[in-house]
Design an enzyme around this catalytic site. Structure first.
Site, PDB file in Angstrom:
ATOM      1  CD  GLU A   1       1.118  -9.850  18.605  1.00 17.92           C
ATOM      2  OE1 GLU A   1       0.535 -10.183  19.637  1.00 17.92           O
ATOM      3  OE2 GLU A   1       0.558  -9.309  17.633  1.00 17.92           O
TER       4      GLU A   1
ATOM      5  NE  ARG B   1      -2.583  -1.347   3.287  1.00 12.99           N
ATOM      6  CZ  ARG B   1      -2.567  -2.497   3.941  1.00 12.99           C
ATOM      7  NH1 ARG B   1      -3.081  -3.564   3.386  1.00 12.99           N
ATOM      8  NH2 ARG B   1      -2.050  -2.589   5.141  1.00 12.99           N
TER       9      ARG B   1
END
Length: 170
Positions: free
Chosen positions: A95, A58
């Site tokens: 994460e 993006r």
């Protein structure tokens, strides 16, 4: 124009507990898309910029038209194996696990003033790794811009040594 009102929010995507900020509604609206690019250009117009860099995918959608608006070139940062010429890479923590980004070795010349643009600032890992590669190539990051910033994730802290601007904050 209130750009925040043009962003579609999808609860529970891609998994439960996530509130996804969908920019496709902005991209589809010619006036909102133009306003997004204009506002980002205005935020950095007083900076000396030689090149805009946008991470996959993006970042391409916002970075390329912004580079056009500023009258400078655009450099894509991609996932491994997507760029055809010699690259450098940067691995960063997620994460759960790691991810890697690459940039062409000849994309940034020493001393070039670079503006990094992405659609969304969350934890800051993607843009931080992009910045590190630009600096490894000798570029100077003069600004980092985002269409959207998720303030509660504190991604700006990872980028605190840089001129960071975002248009819409959640």
């Amino acid at each position: 124009m209130d750009l925040k009102s043009k962003i579609r929010v999808i609860e529970g995507f891609p998994k439960e507990g996530i509130s996804f900020k969908d920019i496709t509604t902005v991209l589809q609206d010619k006036d909102a898309f133009r306003e997004c690019i204009y506002q980002l250009a205005e935020a950095f117009r007083n900076e000396e910029v030689d090149m805009v860099v946008g991470p996959e995918a993006r970042g391409f959608l916002i970075g390329a038209p912004l580079a056009y608006e500023l009258g400078v070139g655009f450099v894509p940062v991609r996932k491994p194996g997507k760029l055809p010429a010699e690259t450098i890479s940067f691995e960063y923590e997620l994460e759960y696990g790691t991810d890697t980004l690459e940039i062409h070795k000849d994309a940034i010349k020493p001393g070039q003033k670079v503006l990094v643009i992405d659609d969304l600032l969350a934890t800051g890992g993607t843009v931080h790794s992009t910045v590190k590669m630009i600096e490894e190539l000798g570029g100077e990051v003069v600004g980092i811009g985002f269409f959207i910033e998720l303030e509660f994730l504190n991604g700006r802290k990872l980028l605190e040594d840089y001129n960071v601007k975002s248009l819409v904050k959640y």
